[in-house]
Write an enzyme that holds these catalytic residues in place. Structure first.
Site, PDB file in Angstrom:
ATOM      1  N   HIS A  58       0.851  -1.188   0.000  1.00 20.22           N
ATOM      2  CA  HIS A  58       0.000   0.000   0.000  1.00 20.22           C
ATOM      3  C   HIS A  58       0.888   1.239   0.000  1.00 20.22           C
ATOM      4  CE1 HIS A  58      -3.878  -1.922   1.833  1.00 20.22           C
ATOM      5  NE2 HIS A  58      -3.263  -2.759   1.015  1.00 20.22           N
ATOM      6  N   GLU A  60       0.879   3.875   1.831  1.00 24.13           N
ATOM      7  CA  GLU A  60       1.324   4.291   3.157  1.00 24.13           C
ATOM      8  C   GLU A  60       2.492   3.446   3.652  1.00 24.13           C
ATOM      9  OE1 GLU A  60      -1.802   3.559   2.093  1.00 24.13           O
ATOM     10  OE2 GLU A  60      -3.273   4.272   3.549  1.00 24.13           O
ATOM     11  N   CYS A  88      -6.357   1.995   5.747  1.00 26.88           N
ATOM     12  CA  CYS A  88      -6.976   0.748   6.200  1.00 26.88           C
ATOM     13  C   CYS A  88      -6.385   0.365   7.563  1.00 26.88           C
ATOM     14  CB  CYS A  88      -6.721  -0.361   5.178  1.00 26.88           C
ATOM     15  SG  CYS A  88      -4.990  -0.900   5.100  1.00 26.88           S
ATOM     16  N   CYS A  91      -2.508  -0.195   7.462  1.00 26.66           N
ATOM     17  CA  CYS A  91      -1.747   1.045   7.346  1.00 26.66           C
ATOM     18  C   CYS A  91      -1.871   1.905   8.598  1.00 26.66           C
ATOM     19  CB  CYS A  91      -2.185   1.802   6.098  1.00 26.66           C
ATOM     20  SG  CYS A  91      -1.771   0.915   4.576  1.00 26.66           S
TER      21      CYS A  91
END
Length: 154
Positions: A58, A60, A88, A91
């Site tokens: 991801h 992040e 999410c 993260c």
């Protein structure tokens, strides 16, 4: 969570949006993240799950890894994470572990958001770190990127 933003927040969110656009080049969901410390970008990344075939790639997470390398520490103190979509649970957990003091996100994520939409990991009082969270900055632009991406795939 607040919707309180500072003068430079929009500038850095626009950089995150540019990162998100790069994800489309390899058919990843257009989410971008930028980590800023003392007014300087120390890391920038976009989703690379498809590119890397890695469920943890991801924006992040990749930005946090880059920032940790740049700082020479897993603690990403005195920083702000700008991300185009509400983080999410994975993260948000990484943000807590990295001790990031402030998170600014664009669009809320009613399906997987962990900053108040579905869960609120960043405000969990039992955790040892609770960053300040400001959501909704340039939410329409951030959401439009996602809507356009998914419209092409339906």
């Amino acid at each position: 969570m607040t919707d309180r933003f500072f003068a430079r927040d929009e500038y850095f969110m626009r950089l995150a949006i540019r990162e998100a656009e790069l994800a489309c080049e390899h058919e990843d969901v257009p989410i971008g993240a930028v980590l800023v410390r003392e007014g300087e970008v120390i890391a920038a990344a976009h989703n690379e799950r498809e590119l890397r075939e890695d469920p943890t790639a991801h924006a992040e997470i990749l930005a946090l890894r880059e920032a940790a390398r740049a700082l020479g520490s897993w603690r990403v103190l005195d920083s702000v994470l700008y991300v185009t979509l509400e983080p999410c649970a994975m993260c948000a957990g990484a943000v807590v572990l990295a001790r990031v003091p402030r998170v600014v996100f664009g669009a809320p994520d009613p399906q997987a958001g962990a900053c108040g939409s579905v869960l609120d990991v960043l405000s969990e009082p039992r955790l040892n770190h609770r960053p300040e969270v400001a959501g909704g900055l340039l939410a329409e632009e951030c959401g439009a990127l996602l809507s356009a991406f998914f419209a092409l795939r339906r």
